[in-house]
Enzyme design. Sequence first.
Site, PDB file in Angstrom:
ATOM      1  N   PRO A 242      -0.041   4.938  -4.940  1.00  0.00           N
ATOM      2  CA  PRO A 242       0.565   4.062  -3.928  1.00  0.00           C
ATOM      3  C   PRO A 242      -0.226   2.800  -3.581  1.00  0.00           C
ATOM      4  CG  PRO A 242      -0.444   5.938  -2.869  1.00  0.00           C
ATOM      5  CD  PRO A 242      -0.589   6.162  -4.352  1.00  0.00           C
ATOM      6  N   CYS A 243      -0.268   1.882  -4.520  1.00  0.00           N
ATOM      7  CA  CYS A 243      -0.957   0.614  -4.270  1.00  0.00           C
ATOM      8  C   CYS A 243      -0.259  -0.207  -3.191  1.00  0.00           C
ATOM      9  CB  CYS A 243      -1.095  -0.181  -5.561  1.00  0.00           C
ATOM     10  SG  CYS A 243       0.436  -0.445  -6.451  1.00  0.00           S
ATOM     11  N   HIS A 244       0.982   0.154  -2.871  1.00  0.00           N
ATOM     12  CA  HIS A 244       1.701  -0.540  -1.793  1.00  0.00           C
ATOM     13  C   HIS A 244       1.085  -0.260  -0.427  1.00  0.00           C
ATOM     14  CE1 HIS A 244       3.716   3.410  -2.084  1.00  0.00           C
ATOM     15  NE2 HIS A 244       3.883   3.284  -0.772  1.00  0.00           N
TER      16      HIS A 244
END
EC number: 2.1.1.63
Length: 179
Positions: free
Chosen positions: A142-144
Amino acid sequence: MTEPATAASDLTLDRFASPLGEILVVTDADGAVRALDFHDYEDRMRRLLHRHYGPVALRTGRAEAVRRAADAWFAGELSAFEGLEVRTGGGVFQRSVWAALRTIPAGETWTYGRLAAAVGSPRAARAVGLANGANPVAIIVPCHRVIGANGALTGYAGGVERKRWLLAHERGADRFSVA
């Protein structure tokens, strides 16, 4: 996140619908996720695959475990991706950043500085940002969930509107369609 297998010659590409548009997922013969991206970023995904594994031929197939997990995740079961194995290329530092991303709880955000500290390099926020931007496995890794030090929704490979949607979804906020 495990070390990449030496050969990535047996890779399967699946495409399926999501509230954010068509998703592309690449899995290996063991079912481990090698890449996940949005349809409008297919060229980027293929470039990353080539960078990590050299020339690859993707055969069409179905990634049933990923489809089930994605359906559950988009339905609100935010732990649905936790059981999926992710196997990426990249350097040791990049893989450490990508592994640390999976420890950020759903609905939370960390700054690049906090992520840098989590991987033992507190002065490497820029390098962490570069590794974050090169993440080949969107949503599952989850780089978001990484934001600027000032709280701004900084760049996201899938687009800032998708990043906003993903964070709102994880926080249980009203959802909206981005296609």
